[in-house]
Write a protein that holds these residues in place. Structure first.
Motif, short mmCIF file in Angstrom:
data_model
loop_
_atom_site.label_atom_id
_atom_site.label_comp_id
_atom_site.label_asym_id
_atom_site.label_seq_id
_atom_site.Cartn_x
_atom_site.Cartn_y
_atom_site.Cartn_z
N PHE A 113 0.83 -1.21 0.00
CA PHE A 113 0.00 0.00 0.00
C PHE A 113 0.86 1.26 0.00
CE2 PHE A 113 -2.04 3.42 2.44
CZ PHE A 113 -3.15 3.66 1.65
N LEU A 114 1.89 1.32 0.85
CA LEU A 114 2.67 2.55 0.95
C LEU A 114 3.56 2.75 -0.28
CD1 LEU A 114 2.64 4.76 3.08
CD2 LEU A 114 4.90 4.01 3.76
N ILE A 115 4.06 1.67 -0.88
CA ILE A 115 4.83 1.81 -2.12
C ILE A 115 3.94 2.40 -3.21
CG2 ILE A 115 5.99 0.53 -3.96
CD1 ILE A 115 6.95 -1.45 -1.81
N ALA A 116 2.71 1.87 -3.31
CA ALA A 116 1.77 2.40 -4.31
C ALA A 116 1.39 3.85 -4.01
CB ALA A 116 0.52 1.52 -4.36
N ALA A 117 1.19 4.17 -2.73
CA ALA A 117 0.84 5.55 -2.36
C ALA A 117 1.98 6.51 -2.68
CB ALA A 117 0.51 5.60 -0.87
N ASP A 118 3.22 6.07 -2.46
CA ASP A 118 4.37 6.93 -2.76
C ASP A 118 4.49 7.14 -4.26
OD1 ASP A 118 6.89 8.32 -2.10
OD2 ASP A 118 7.81 6.62 -3.14
N LEU A 119 4.23 6.10 -5.06
CA LEU A 119 4.25 6.25 -6.52
C LEU A 119 3.21 7.27 -6.95
CD1 LEU A 119 5.14 5.44 -9.35
CD2 LEU A 119 3.55 3.51 -9.23
N ALA A 120 2.01 7.18 -6.37
CA ALA A 120 0.96 8.15 -6.71
C ALA A 120 1.36 9.55 -6.26
CB ALA A 120 -0.35 7.73 -6.06
#
Length: 358
Positions: A317-324
């Motif tokens: 979740f946090l990797i995806a949130a950082d990409l966004a």
């Protein structure tokens, strides 16, 4: 550390229950989700890279004879020195916040408990703001994370001694001490920012308070990674006593658990892990609150099963949130705490309504 005597092993699963889905397939799916999120996090950015080339670069670094380097050297620098440490730190922070959130919700028997509840993040914020506002640089590039961790440690000691009375630490005193300490420290941080008199320092401090992974280097990855690994392993080792707490303090004590000693030890462990995380990422909310609820729906509340699952889900979740965060309005970057709140708030409300309907 556990403070347990004669805890019956068969008691924990009966207390914790199981989820509806098979555990191993869920764990494999979550691991694949982490791999997919990490691949996307490395591949996409101001210079997009083919996912196959990303894996080629990684494999070449691991086993040089396995893949021939057919890419420009600058792309290898982008992958290995810019994006990979940031993605790894994102995974570490997400996993750590999620694991600590699940442990805290069991310790205080409150589904709304969050890693930010203990006031440790507010202490880290004061330490970081002091460095940014006063321009302190005693430890060079590490001045900010060192000051943030020192602030977190001071907050931990303050909450710990405020919550203990007569050698015991109750849930109510722990929560109230953490909330009160956090509010006071947040006010101090806000005062330092308002009176700094420098717009650039003010903006930098506010961005740090909202959380982010910009400027991550390999040197910043290892300490939080070690803290999260050791913390998760320690929590897995005491997963049965954590399960016992789900039945209530009296039931856990009747099964042989020294509740007060166990809670105090776990509180210190969780706070130290949170301090190591917040020192490098700033305050990122809702991850530790939301991920445990999602995982309990998937695999149940048994901490032996839930802790590995919540670590994987939080990392993805946090990797995806950082990409966004670095893609939505590129080349500008949104503080990651804003995105986690925008996603986490509605999701948590949906989960709450779903439980109420059931």
């Amino acid at each position: 550390m556990t403070g347990t005597t004669d805890v019956r092993p068969e008691a924990a699963p009966a207390v914790a229950g199981r989820g509806r889905l098979p555990y191993v397939p869920v764990l494999v799916l979550l691991a694949l989700l982490v791999v997919a999120a990490a691949t996307a996090g490395i591949a996409f950015g101001s210079v997009p890279l083919p996912p196959g080339q990303v894996w080629g670069i990684l494999l070449h670094r691991l086993v040089p004879s396995l893949v021939d380097p057919t890419w420009p050297p600058v792309r290898e620098t982008i992958v290995m020195d810019v994006r990979l440490p940031r993605v790894l730190l994102g995974g570490v922070v997400g996993a750590g916040l999620s694991v600590c959130g699940m442990a805290l919700q069991a310790l205080v028997r409150n589904p709304l408990a969050d890693p930010m509840l203990l006031g440790v993040s507010s202490g880290a914020t004061v330490g970081a703001v002091l460095v940014m506002v006063l321009g302190l640089s005693a430890f060079g590039a590490f001045s900010l994370p060192v000051a943030a961790f020192a602030g977190a440690l001071v907050a931990l000691l303050l909450v710990y001694f405020l919550a203990r009375t007569g050698g015991r630490m109750t849930t109510v005193r722990l929560v109230l001490s953490g909330v009160a300490t956090g509010e006071v420290l947040s006010a101090i941080a806000s005062y330092l920012i308002v009176t700094s008199g420098d717009p650039r320092k003010t903006e930098s401090a506010l961005r740090w308070m909202l959380g982010g992974l910009a400027g991550t280097t390999w040197d910043l990855v290892w300490i939080p990674a070690g803290a999260v690994l050791l913390g998760t392993a320690s929590l897995l080792a005491v997963s049965r006593p954590l399960n016992l707490l789900l039945a209530g303090e009296e039931a856990a004590a009747s099964l042989g658990l020294n509740v007060h000693r166990f809670r105090a030890a776990l509180f210190v462990l969780v706070a130290l892990v949170i301090g190591a995380i917040v020192a490098v990422s700033g305050s990122i909310g809702f991850v530790g609150l939301m991920m445990p609820h999602v995982v309990r729906l998937l695999v149940g509340a048994d901490h032996r099963r839930a802790l590995p699952a919540v670590a994987l889900l939080g990392a993805a979740f946090l990797i995806a949130a950082d990409l966004a965060a670095r893609s939505v309005i590129a080349p500008e970057e949104i503080p990651i705490g804003i995105l986690t709140a925008l996603v986490g708030g509605p999701c948590f409300l949906w989960l709450m309504r779903r439980r109420a309907a059931r």
